[in-house]
Design an enzyme around this catalytic site. Structure first.
Site, PDB file in Angstrom:
ATOM      1  N   SER A   1       2.811  17.088   9.188  1.00  0.00           N
ATOM      2  CA  SER A   1       3.444  17.110   7.868  1.00  0.00           C
ATOM      3  C   SER A   1       4.814  17.768   7.938  1.00  0.00           C
ATOM      4  O   SER A   1       5.020  18.714   8.713  1.00  0.00           O
ATOM      5  CB  SER A   1       2.568  17.889   6.894  1.00  0.00           C
ATOM      6  OG  SER A   1       3.262  18.136   5.683  1.00  0.00           O
TER       7      SER A   1
ATOM      8  N   TYR B   1       8.945  14.054   4.254  1.00  0.00           N
ATOM      9  CA  TYR B   1       9.295  14.084   2.836  1.00  0.00           C
ATOM     10  C   TYR B   1      10.818  14.041   2.789  1.00  0.00           C
ATOM     11  O   TYR B   1      11.468  14.946   3.336  1.00  0.00           O
ATOM     12  CB  TYR B   1       8.810  15.362   2.162  1.00  0.00           C
ATOM     13  CG  TYR B   1       7.342  15.358   1.777  1.00  0.00           C
ATOM     14  CD1 TYR B   1       6.827  14.376   0.937  1.00  0.00           C
ATOM     15  CD2 TYR B   1       6.480  16.365   2.230  1.00  0.00           C
ATOM     16  CE1 TYR B   1       5.483  14.384   0.568  1.00  0.00           C
ATOM     17  CE2 TYR B   1       5.148  16.375   1.858  1.00  0.00           C
ATOM     18  CZ  TYR B   1       4.651  15.381   1.032  1.00  0.00           C
ATOM     19  OH  TYR B   1       3.342  15.380   0.658  1.00  0.00           O
TER      20      TYR B   1
ATOM     21  N   LYS C   1       3.896   5.530   3.398  1.00  0.00           N
ATOM     22  CA  LYS C   1       2.627   6.040   2.853  1.00  0.00           C
ATOM     23  C   LYS C   1       2.713   6.246   1.345  1.00  0.00           C
ATOM     24  O   LYS C   1       3.626   6.916   0.854  1.00  0.00           O
ATOM     25  CB  LYS C   1       2.271   7.367   3.508  1.00  0.00           C
ATOM     26  CG  LYS C   1       1.016   8.030   2.935  1.00  0.00           C
ATOM     27  CD  LYS C   1       0.529   9.156   3.809  1.00  0.00           C
ATOM     28  CE  LYS C   1      -0.674   9.863   3.203  1.00  0.00           C
ATOM     29  NZ  LYS C   1      -0.336  10.776   2.110  1.00  0.00           N
TER      30      LYS C   1
ATOM     31  N   HIS D   1      -3.099   9.424  -2.554  1.00  0.00           N
ATOM     32  CA  HIS D   1      -2.791  10.807  -2.173  1.00  0.00           C
ATOM     33  C   HIS D   1      -3.999  11.733  -2.358  1.00  0.00           C
ATOM     34  O   HIS D   1      -3.861  12.876  -2.811  1.00  0.00           O
ATOM     35  CB  HIS D   1      -1.587  11.310  -2.977  1.00  0.00           C
ATOM     36  CG  HIS D   1      -0.719  12.291  -2.205  1.00  0.00           C
ATOM     37  ND1 HIS D   1       0.526  11.971  -1.731  1.00  0.00           N
ATOM     38  CD2 HIS D   1      -0.939  13.570  -1.796  1.00  0.00           C
ATOM     39  CE1 HIS D   1       1.043  13.010  -1.092  1.00  0.00           C
ATOM     40  NE2 HIS D   1       0.161  13.993  -1.122  1.00  0.00           N
TER      41      HIS D   1
END
Lengths: 366, 366, 366, 366
Positions: free
Chosen positions: B115, B137, B240, B264
């Site tokens: 992540s 992100y 995603k 999610h």
């Protein structure tokens, strides 16, 4: 940016929290009057189930940075696609009643709809300065109807809403079992000028409404009455209480400005189609006419679901009463603030920059 | 041959056993952070219900002696059609956090997806030697995005996954009620190089993520951003967070290598379509592009169901965190071992010699 | 005329009563072995739910005076469209085990199907004189298969049933948690002649079956094996464990005499289509080939529902074990007697003079 | 206008209140006889669920001032579309039994249907002066059938109803468990004139009915028998117990005046289609022939739902027995009064001025 930042730890995290606070604050009989529905309360439950069974299909990568919740409702600009539903006797929840709720509406930028059976006078509520609409229960006495419409226009109401699903008031078993009665000091003050004003004080609460319906309200409301109202006022005309698309079509053809799909919060005919399930058919039948959704909205995602099915906006009922009971104007403002936070977040997460974009979302029944 | 033979009596018989152990081991606030979802947690529940409502129709007499679970996921050979989903702050579950999970992934032969918000550094995790992917992100600071992609390429990541369903972090009521806060020593170390690195330590946990989202993440992610990423890297690109087939079609046309259908884990927009229900539409719209399924996988039969609906594989989320909390690397390895045992058994029982055969199974909604 | 007349007050009124008695009589580990299913036991529950969700539409004024339940099952005349399903190790329930159950089958006029894993010898069971069928798990050792088929023919079995849904034995969590073990004196005596006979005694119960499956059973059963069996025996050939209509079509084309739609009582692949839901598709695909239904039958109306969907008859599993545990031969006879009483009554009430008439009943999914 | 005005506070607010009172008043065995159903009682539950799952779509602005509930049922003018269903042995509930119920029917203006198994004589019941119908169970002894029809005609019955769904009496597990027996003084007095009259007194209660069915009732009732009855009487002929549209078509072609869709209150074949679900198919197949609905009606909205699906009216069963147990004639009158209040209100709220208008309402399955 999120609503939690400027609140103490005990602040409401969801509208259900406000409900819990209200339940504690209220006399059980008043709670039942607010919380209950008619018959076996099957529609009350079905209204909620309909939201739970509908799933949204969000969009991604839309470039939306922050959702703008502003919208036009029956010609009024609202900060979000939400108006406070017309509800009788709000002083049952808080002494300031309709005045407090209207102040919160003003602060929050949403329309406040004054009930014919409000427990503060229309003039006093309108003086608060919110975007005020007036809801009319057609009375037997046509002169009195005209007087009410005149008063609504005089005080600057932005829209006239006529409720068409109350040819009589449905039996609400909780109120009957509780022998629920309005306290002496709470009455339908808008009707005090006529002889009907005294009647309602002499019977018990549940029947105060039922008897008033039978004694004061016009029992056989028809399309002719609606046509007359349409001619009578130049205010935007909103018809509340439609479920059958054939009725929506007729209302649209007759020139109303907005149609509210409603099962009256599960308080009129029990066993009817949940509002949300009726919504797509009414939208399809209403052509260009605006459609609003009433009954069952409890959070921001619910609002988004209604928009996705074609509603321009929703009416918010019981949660406003919870807010009143929990904290008067502050409580209602908290309810509206939370709802707007949730809606703006839901819109952004669904990739909708404004309410119109929500109409392009797909939905699926679970 | 079965997984039970070499385990002591108290070994986990199903992933739910690991969940129970994890629940006992964790601080209640951390448990809620891991276990909870957004809003009313309706999507959290619906993701599970969607698996329960789908039935498989197995084949017989296929001559399959033992199922081979090996598969290609975004170009990586995996021992089974499962990758460890990108999840923030894994040190909340176990001090070794991402390192432990990556070690278990290496042993088990499945990809580990780092992540952006990992609590160990990307470089340290990649050094473990698992098949490592990096999840991005997109940040407001484009230079930092580029730096992160460079780092991922440098450390030998096999794929770049970009998450597109977090324009903001959804409200999670449990975390708000718990005033959940990240401990001092756990932070998004991959972002430490910039000024954003300090921000997250000063706010409470729930908001650490929410504030970081607002402060550091690019809010208005669009197809242009995805196109830029596509040009920027030669790594397989995985998108995603897609549910709408129209978005899947656009991503496929844009040249991404894999699309992850995801709600999610019920942690972003509440009330959306469960991933498994969205899967067939996305598969149909994605043409030759690979599709993965995220959200709700809890046992081997779930994996087989996803394959039967057209997924190439699945991401495994919470169960990995349960494994971490229950026993660090060993716990995660147990989770992955159990899942593979269950999947291999389910494939054999369904007459599927390899994952591709599963696509030919029929399914029925119960 | 009704079954209650000649019974004491404490007699079973439904098969559920026998279940309750059995539960009390049995060791908890044995109970779980009998009552449980594989995985999350979702198929176990779905098999029952499928019956509950199907409604019959009875006919009236058909002139039926009393229903004749007699039927041909795989060429055997049975007193009702029910056969006792093949079930392993029946001595777990009662020392007389298969012998007691076969005696009750003889008295009740229904076929008794001997399991490959019976705990009394095939020869001894066949000697009871019921209409005996033999169920074959194909072994790795082809010579042993041939020997078993020879023995079945020699002892006068009326049909050969081959089970095709056990390429391996599914994980049953209850048995693993219980470390369930077969007692020393209970074993698969039909297999004692070979070296495999000793293996099963040395491992714990759950694994006795699982290990035996892996060690003794042929793992990659194929259509070629079925074809070989078809050539090998002139007995009616019954294939048990089909859910996909494509497999039913292939079996019918290959010349089998009867196809058993089965989800193995929820004990093999968990998450599969309930047998009753699969039945219509299999019937449609099987042409003239007889179809039987296995899994979930608990009363006479269930049998009628299976007939209405096109089954020639059903296999009865767990209720027979309940009967054994509750009272040996007498218990099983009570189960079969109750079931026939219920079926005859249901047929008469539905206007069906014989099982064939039931096929013309309409059904509706609730 | 509402029914609550002239009642003391403890008056029943819904029929469920009367049920609660009856339960307290009755011997548990009698309660089970009244309240229970056959088999697993799945149809008993499904009959209620079918009402709960059907939603009405009301009309607005129809000009209806007050609903007129008057209707013709099989040629009889009834004050509302409700008749009291034929039910055996009403003295079990109240000593005045059928007499009390008939008096309430007379007062309330609805037909009272005398059961062949009434515990007061047909002649005495008819003398009350309600609109009386006679329900016939066809007997083995054809002369006795003729005698019963003659008696019905002689006493002025307005219609002859023949029940066709009782070729035998279904097993009711509660009664068997309770060894339920009719008290000595309660018997099928209409049958006393023949030798069958003595039989029923010598067996226990549950079997009194079952044995009587077997001993006295004609077991193989056919279309020929119905044809014979059609020729035998000039009274309106009502066939009760039809679910399959093919049977409805045959009955209509044969010249019956009314068809009752019924699952016998969940007391005959368990697992059948709920009456309400069968109703539309039967209505479609019956052409001009009147259709009534039996089984599951518990409030006024239920009646309106049946009308909306095409029924001319409904039969009311258990609630009448509750009324009898709770207060004899007064109790039944209260039940009928409440039901009419609820129906009139529901019709008005749905915009239906008369029962015929209800047929034009839309419905939706939830």
């Amino acid at each position: 940016m999120t609503a939690t930042d400027d609140r103490p730890a005990a602040a409401a995290v969801s509208l259900e929290d406000v409900r819990a606070t209200a339940r504690t604050a209220l006399d059980p009989g008043v709670w039942d009057f607010v919380d209950g529905g008619s018959g076996t309360e099957s529609t009350l439950a079905a209204n909620r189930a309909a939201f739970a069974e509908l799933a949204l299909v969000p969009r991604v990568l839309t470039g939306v940075t922050a959702a703008d919740t502003t919208v036009q409702l029956a010609g009024t600009t609202a900060a979000m696609p939400v108006a406070i539903a017309p509800m009788a006797y709000q002083r049952l929840l808080h002494d300031e009643g309709e005045l407090a709720a209207a102040r919160a509406a003003r602060t929050s930028g949403v329309p406040y709809i004054v009930s014919t059976l409000s427990s503060h006078r229309l003039e006093d509520i309108a003086a608060i300065g919110a975007d005020t609409w007036f809801q009319l229960y057609c009375l037997r006495d046509q002169a009195k109807n005209d007087e009410l419409v005149d008063r609504a226009e005089t005080v600057g109401c932005r829209a006239l809403m006529v409720t068409v699903d109350v040819p009589l008031m449905a039996r609400r078993q909780r109120d009957i079992r509780n022998s629920f009665a309005l306290p002496e000091h709470i009455r339908a003050v808008n009707l005090d000028s006529g002889p009907g004003g005294q009647v309602q004080r002499r019977v018990d609460g549940a029947s105060a409404l039922a008897v008033h319906t039978a004694a004061a309200f016009a029992p056989g409301l028809s399309w002719t009455d609606l046509e007359r109202l349409r001619r009578r006022t130049s205010l935007p005309l909103v018809v509340k209480g439609v479920l059958d698309p054939r009725d929506a079509r007729m209302a649209a053809d007759l020139g109303v400005d907005s149609i509210v799909v409603s099962s009256h919060g599960g308080r009129q005919l029990d066993g009817v189609q949940p509002s949300l399930r009726a919504l797509p058919g009414v939208v399809a039948a209403s052509g260009e006419c605006e459609v609003l959704l009433d009954s069952g909205v409890r959070n921001g995602t619910d609002v988004l679901k209604a928009l996705a099915l074609g509603a321009r906006g929703v009416l918010l009922g019981r949660p406003v009463l919870w807010g009143l009971a929990a904290g008067g104007e502050t409580g209602v403002a908290e309810v509206l603030g939370l709802l707007r936070t949730e809606l703006a977040e839901a819109m952004t997460l669904a990739g909708c920059g404004d309410p119109a974009a929500a109409t392009r979302l797909r939905t699926e029944r679970l």
